[in-house]
Design an enzyme around this catalytic site. Structure first.
Site, PDB file in Angstrom:
ATOM      1  N   ASN A  11       1.047  -0.863   0.123  1.00  0.00           N
ATOM      2  CA  ASN A  11      -0.004   0.106   0.039  1.00  0.00           C
ATOM      3  C   ASN A  11       1.081   1.087   0.276  1.00  0.00           C
ATOM      4  OD1 ASN A  11      -3.012   1.604   0.655  1.00  0.00           O
ATOM      5  ND2 ASN A  11      -1.478   2.467   2.246  1.00  0.00           N
ATOM      6  N   ASP A  36       1.472   7.115   0.033  1.00  0.00           N
ATOM      7  CA  ASP A  36       0.906   5.762  -0.192  1.00  0.00           C
ATOM      8  C   ASP A  36       0.806   5.771  -1.994  1.00  0.00           C
ATOM      9  OD1 ASP A  36      -0.858   5.911   2.082  1.00  0.00           O
ATOM     10  OD2 ASP A  36      -2.594   5.247   0.893  1.00  0.00           O
ATOM     11  N   ASP A  40       0.142  -6.894   3.435  1.00  0.00           N
ATOM     12  CA  ASP A  40      -0.363  -5.953   4.788  1.00  0.00           C
ATOM     13  C   ASP A  40      -1.313  -4.746   4.034  1.00  0.00           C
ATOM     14  OD1 ASP A  40       0.505  -4.787   7.364  1.00  0.00           O
ATOM     15  OD2 ASP A  40       1.093  -2.572   5.347  1.00  0.00           O
ATOM     16  N   HIS A  80      -6.714  -1.270   1.851  1.00  0.00           N
ATOM     17  CA  HIS A  80      -6.224  -0.188   1.318  1.00  0.00           C
ATOM     18  C   HIS A  80      -5.519   0.240   0.134  1.00  0.00           C
ATOM     19  CE1 HIS A  80      -7.337   0.647   5.862  1.00  0.00           C
ATOM     20  NE2 HIS A  80      -7.047   0.410   5.314  1.00  0.00           N
ATOM     21  N   GLU A  93      -4.658  -8.888   5.074  1.00  0.00           N
ATOM     22  CA  GLU A  93      -5.263  -8.261   6.610  1.00  0.00           C
ATOM     23  C   GLU A  93      -6.430  -7.548   5.741  1.00  0.00           C
ATOM     24  OE1 GLU A  93      -3.664  -5.624   9.360  1.00  0.00           O
ATOM     25  OE2 GLU A  93      -2.915  -5.305   7.293  1.00  0.00           O
TER      26      GLU A  93
END
Length: 515
Positions: A128, A189, A219, A223, A264
């Site tokens: 991410n 990001d 991870d 997102h 996740e």
């Protein structure tokens, strides 16, 4: 089965079909003949091989025999790449090993020794965001550099006060500009609408698979496109995330067909989980972890099977019986023994629940000893306790101990105690290896008639097992209908468990399996 569970199963199936339908889902990883249990390792805290006080890769290799004796057959290593932080989730070089942890040769040795013992190894893939010190981001500060498009920058009309999906400020000022950092300002990001970013991250994924890694823990998998609090619940965001992870899956496939990917996705409700499944093999089940620990703490079933049964059914229907990545706590959460206020009986029955439900369980390092810890985050990641003496060779000393100072909470002390939490973990993990129905059997709720007893059936390959857990501090009795056929006591955690004349007697915090 209650109508609510049937409805939930239908909803999960519909969601999975909607997201995955036109795609070819990856086959599940080859069925293991071991326990299917994974062990999460923060390398810095685990074991020191060279006396500098920092855990390292050779330290992990030196402890593989311990992990094998525990019964785990998969290792998840938290970030092992160069990083300015202690935790490693702000990466500065995705294709190198953190020199504090060792060399690439050390990593190859660890992989070879783990594979020789039949253990899979996955590593954290932090896709991410990068570190703000990553050369890509440093180059991106120049608006004329191609790397500028690798990150997300505010434009005219951007709400610079917007809250990120994780609750903090989304935008961070730099050089008269503002960039997106969903987690912190030190973690800008990446922009996955930039083709060069997608290509580069797939190349990185292929790189480590070519080195022998068996897959990745992804991870912050949700997102990639879930950036702002205002996007919560937007189905288009989940679709965009899945589209990227499908591209990633297809891109790494030539390097290692069917590499294991576990994501996740910290969703709080049952219905949200499978929307992320698509190209992944498994999703961490945060809602189940909450229900397990709440039930154990309150000594009453708080909807364990209401969560577990429909999720297991949905994963089985999708051809992913191991898709539920179950756990009690991880590196971001208050440790189990702290949540349970040091209650040994509660810890034992929580472990028994975890190891007898479907999916593939994850154990956070030291959980089997009863290590404690609460935030701030460094205190959740204290050194593993191998010896009674904290200054013994092999002990990590990366930080001062705040909670785990007792010499009795160590491998040395607990190995010698047949009643220790460590040996309870070992017993239950070996049950999982010995009984195939515990690893990949169907899950059916069983009415115990008592809210302090959790009972369910695991069925596979012509075998039906009745699993019963006593959540309470009192001995419990459960009357069995002879027509149901469970007349043989197959496994028990307490020696004074009894089965006579159709009545099962379970001591406090005990578990039993009947056949």
């Amino acid at each position: 089965m209650p109508r609510s569970l049937l409805a939930a199963i239908a909803l999960l199936a519909a969601l999975c079909a909607g997201v995955c339908g036109a795609q070819t889902s990856p086959p599940a990883p080859a069925a293991t003949t071991g326990s299917g249990v994974w062990y999460e390792i923060f390398v810095r805290a685990f074991a020191d091989s060279n006396g500098d006080g920092i855990g390292d890769l050779n330290g992990v290799t030196a402890r593989l025999d311990y992990l094998q004796s525990l019964g785990v057959d998969g290792l998840w290593l938290l970030p092992i790449h160069p990083s300015p932080s202690y935790h490693g989730y702000d990466v500065t070089d995705y294709e190198s090993i953190n020199p504090q942890y060792g060399s690439e040769e050390d990593f190859q040795r660890l992989l070879a020794e783990a594979h020789r013992r039949g253990m899979r190894v996955i590593i954290d893939f932090v896709a991410n965001h990068t570190s703000s010190r990553h050369p890509w981001f440093q180059a991106a500060r120049d608006t004329s550099d191609p790397h500028h498009a690798w990150y997300v920058w505010a434009g005219p009309g951007t709400d610079l006060k917007a809250r990120s999906a994780t609750g903090g400020p989304a935008w961070h000022a730099l050089d008269g500009q503002h960039y997106l950092g969903v987690f912190t300002a030190e973690m800008p990001d990446l922009n996955y609408d930039t083709p060069a970013v997608r290509t580069k991250m797939i190349r990185i994924g292929r790189h480590w698979l070519e080195q022998g890694v068996d897959g990745y823990r992804l991870d912050a998998a949700q997102h990639i496109y879930f950036d702002f609090a205002a996007q919560r619940g937007d189905p288009n965001v989940a679709v965009a995330n899945v589209r990227w992870w499908r591209e990633f899956r297809d891109g790494i496939e030539p390097a290692r067909p069917h590499a294991y990917l576990v994501g996740e996705a910290t969703e709080a409700t049952l219905a949200q989980l499978p929307a992320h499944l698509g190209p992944l093999d498994a999703i961490f089940d945060f809602p189940l972890a909450t229900r397990l620990l709440e039930s154990v703490k309150q000594e009453r079933d708080r909807g364990i099977l209401a969560q577990a049964v429909p999720v297991a059914a949905a994963y089985a229907a999708a051809g992913r019986p191991a898709g539920d990545a179950t756990f009690l706590s991880n590196h971001d959460q208050t440790r189990v023994m702290t949540q349970l206020r040091g209650h040994a009986g509660h810890a034992r029955v929580a472990t028994a629940l975890l190891m007898t439900l479907p999916g593939e369980p994850y154990v956070y390092y030291g959980e089997e000893l009863g290590l404690e810890g609460r935030k701030p985050d460094p205190d959740l990641r204290e050194p593993m306790r191998w010896n009674r003496r904290t200054d013994a060779p092999g002990e990590s000393r990366w930080k001062r101990l705040t909670a785990n100072t007792s010499p009795q909470v160590s491998v040395e002390a607990e190995e010698a105690d047949p009643n220790s939490l460590l040996n309870r973990y070992r017993l239950l993990i070996h049950w999982r290896a010995e009984l195939p129905a515990l690893r990949h059997g169907d899950l059916v709720a069983f009415d115990s008639g008592d809210p302090q007893l959790v009972a369910f059936v695991r069925a596979a390959e012509g075998t039906r097992l009745l699993v019963v857990h006593n959540l309470s501090g009192h001995s419990k009795r459960m009357t069995l209908d002879p027509s149901r056929g469970f007349s043989r006591l197959l496994r028990q955690t307490a020696a004074d468990t009894g089965l006579a004349d159709g009545t099962l007697t379970l001591p406090p915090y005990a578990s039993a399996i009947l056949e």
